[in-house]
Design a protein around this motif. Structure first.
Motif, PDB file in Angstrom:
ATOM      1  N   GLY A 152       0.728  -1.233   0.022  1.00  0.00           N
ATOM      2  CA  GLY A 152      -0.044   0.101   0.241  1.00  0.00           C
ATOM      3  C   GLY A 152       1.006   0.769   0.243  1.00  0.00           C
ATOM      4  N   GLN A 153       2.000   1.301   1.334  1.00  0.00           N
ATOM      5  CA  GLN A 153       3.121   2.417   0.766  1.00  0.00           C
ATOM      6  C   GLN A 153       3.164   2.860  -0.425  1.00  0.00           C
ATOM      7  N   GLN A 154       4.189   1.636  -1.273  1.00  0.00           N
ATOM      8  CA  GLN A 154       4.696   1.679  -2.562  1.00  0.00           C
ATOM      9  C   GLN A 154       3.737   2.507  -3.788  1.00  0.00           C
ATOM     10  N   LEU A 155       2.206   1.627  -3.554  1.00  0.00           N
ATOM     11  CA  LEU A 155       1.373   2.168  -3.967  1.00  0.00           C
ATOM     12  C   LEU A 155       1.374   3.669  -4.275  1.00  0.00           C
ATOM     13  N   ASP A 156       1.702   4.347  -3.170  1.00  0.00           N
ATOM     14  CA  ASP A 156       0.741   5.464  -3.020  1.00  0.00           C
ATOM     15  C   ASP A 156       1.960   6.383  -3.205  1.00  0.00           C
ATOM     16  N   VAL A 167     -10.130   6.308  -8.832  1.00  0.00           N
ATOM     17  CA  VAL A 167     -11.160   5.534  -8.127  1.00  0.00           C
ATOM     18  C   VAL A 167     -10.768   4.597  -6.953  1.00  0.00           C
ATOM     19  N   ALA A 168     -11.206   3.988  -7.647  1.00  0.00           N
ATOM     20  CA  ALA A 168     -11.534   2.277  -7.569  1.00  0.00           C
ATOM     21  C   ALA A 168      -9.433   2.113  -7.138  1.00  0.00           C
ATOM     22  N   GLU A 169      -8.475   2.600  -7.642  1.00  0.00           N
ATOM     23  CA  GLU A 169      -7.042   2.433  -7.392  1.00  0.00           C
ATOM     24  C   GLU A 169      -6.876   2.868  -5.857  1.00  0.00           C
ATOM     25  N   TYR A 170      -6.737   3.791  -5.733  1.00  0.00           N
ATOM     26  CA  TYR A 170      -7.613   4.503  -4.297  1.00  0.00           C
ATOM     27  C   TYR A 170      -7.548   4.226  -3.008  1.00  0.00           C
ATOM     28  N   LEU A 171      -8.912   3.326  -3.710  1.00  0.00           N
ATOM     29  CA  LEU A 171      -9.583   2.509  -2.924  1.00  0.00           C
ATOM     30  C   LEU A 171      -8.587   1.359  -2.671  1.00  0.00           C
ATOM     31  N   GLU A 172      -8.341   0.603  -3.162  1.00  0.00           N
ATOM     32  CA  GLU A 172      -7.665  -0.010  -2.770  1.00  0.00           C
ATOM     33  C   GLU A 172      -5.892  -0.230  -2.036  1.00  0.00           C
ATOM     34  N   ASN A 240      -0.881  20.192  -1.509  1.00  0.00           N
ATOM     35  CA  ASN A 240       0.073  19.279  -2.008  1.00  0.00           C
ATOM     36  C   ASN A 240      -0.177  18.814  -2.913  1.00  0.00           C
ATOM     37  N   ALA A 241      -1.561  18.866  -3.595  1.00  0.00           N
ATOM     38  CA  ALA A 241      -2.184  17.972  -4.630  1.00  0.00           C
ATOM     39  C   ALA A 241      -2.013  16.831  -4.527  1.00  0.00           C
ATOM     40  N   LYS A 242      -1.795  16.435  -3.269  1.00  0.00           N
ATOM     41  CA  LYS A 242      -2.403  15.337  -2.722  1.00  0.00           C
ATOM     42  C   LYS A 242      -3.852  13.738  -3.566  1.00  0.00           C
ATOM     43  N   LYS A 243      -2.690  12.979  -4.301  1.00  0.00           N
ATOM     44  CA  LYS A 243      -4.495  12.679  -4.495  1.00  0.00           C
ATOM     45  C   LYS A 243      -4.963  11.447  -3.736  1.00  0.00           C
TER      46      LYS A 243
END
Length: 338
Positions: A152-156, A167-172, A240-243
């Motif tokens: 999860g941290q790597q995806l972030d 949105v689906a990727e963010y929720l995962e 910070n334009a955080k996703k």
């Protein structure tokens, strides 16, 4: 409805967590260059949600034996704080719970090495459980969770360099980075309390839903919350334009000139965006993102509560009132009050 007894039990569990962490003796262990940052981190406070979920789940199934889950509760809290040491370093965050982060108070190498030691210490704590027959299963669950948090941290971090995150990727991503640790805390505590595999897995799923709701609520508060109660300046994610869910949903919904306007604002520097928070929020409002996100929080929270109530009445040998402390913890995560 929360009772005075539920609150008293939670206080007892919280005191036991504090004592358990203190008893690990990081303040005295040598070399202090390695262990002092660990003691510092663990004494910064916080709600101790993860170890409390573990103990409250154990209490729900075995109110006379919840203390047997204390090593697992310590393991979960130490592991969680280990991830914070490394996350703060990767994000270059200056503060954690209002205090200097470890890499700022000491240095980068200390944050890395003390964090590594905390991860090892978490497994050592887990190995101290009296329930030796459960250890292979618990170590497996803990290791799966630990790796998922890293994924999860790597995806972030990967998302920071992508402009096409959905949105689906963010929720995962938040399921892995945040929610699985809450789910595992409940699952491990339930197993130590004698719950069936099925009941423990249901609690895991409940914890994941609650974790998703918790993170979405945090995204909402950053944009629409009250700065006095939120504890930090509103609009930090926009600057910070955080996703976040709010940004990604808005990007998916906007079209034409409004979408181009949002992209233009995102292309500004963080310093420039500080004065444009209201403009970004106006684009959020244009697609109704607040109502959408609040609806997701309500849906996930209600599902978690309904599942918990169903579980608390589904096992004939359980007393529904023993789930009271767990309900109180759910309230603190979902923002509900009695």
């Amino acid at each position: 409805m929360a009772t005075a007894q539920d609150k008293k039990i939670l206080q007892e569990l919280q005191a036991a967590v504090r004592t358990s962490l203190k008893a690990r003796g990081f303040a005295e262990r040598q070399p202090q260059g390695l262990f002092a940052p660990i003691e510092y981190t663990l004494q910064l406070g916080g709600k101790r949600i993860r170890p409390m979920l573990c103990l409250a789940a154990a209490y729900a199934f075995a109110p006379e034996r919840w203390h047997e889950a204390l090593p697992a509760a310590a393991a979960l809290e130490i592991f969680h704080n280990f991830t914070l040491l490394h996350d703060d370093l990767m994000d270059r965050s200056p503060l954690r719970r209002g205090q200097e982060t470890v890499y700022r108070k000491w240095d980068d190498n200390t944050a890395i090495l003390s964090g590594d030691a905390m991860c090892i210490e978490a497994y050592a704590a887990l190995g101290e459980l009296e329930a030796k027959a459960l250890q292979p299963e618990l170590f497996g669950l803990f290791s799966r969770m630990a790796l998922e948090v890293c994924v999860g941290q790597q995806l972030d971090m990967d998302f920071e360099h992508r402009s096409d995150v959905t949105v689906a990727e963010y929720l995962e991503m938040i399921r892995l980075k945040t929610s699985v640790l809450l789910g595992a805390s409940l699952q491990i505590g339930a197993l130590l309390g004698g719950a069936s595999t099925e009941a423990a897995e249901r609690l895991y799923r409940i914890g994941v839903e609650l974790g998703l709701a918790f993170q979405i609520q945090d995204d909402l508060l950053d944009v629409y919350g009250d700065e006095a109660t939120f504890g930090k300046p509103i609009g930090g994610d926009i600057v910070n334009a955080k996703k976040t869910l709010l940004l990604l949903y808005t990007q998916e919904q906007l079209q034409g000139a409004q979408r181009e306007e949002l992209q233009r604002l995102l292309d500004l520097s963080p310093e420039e965006r500080k004065g444009r928070i209201a403009e970004v929020r106006a684009l959020y409002d244009a697609v109704g993102v607040r109502a959408y996100a609040e609806g997701e929080v309500a849906r996930l929270s209600q599902s978690a509560y309904s599942e918990l109530e169903a579980l608390s009445t589904s096992v004939p040998t359980l007393e529904a009132e023993h789930f009271g402390p767990l309900r109180l913890l759910f309230d603190s995560l979902s923002g509900r009050t009695h």
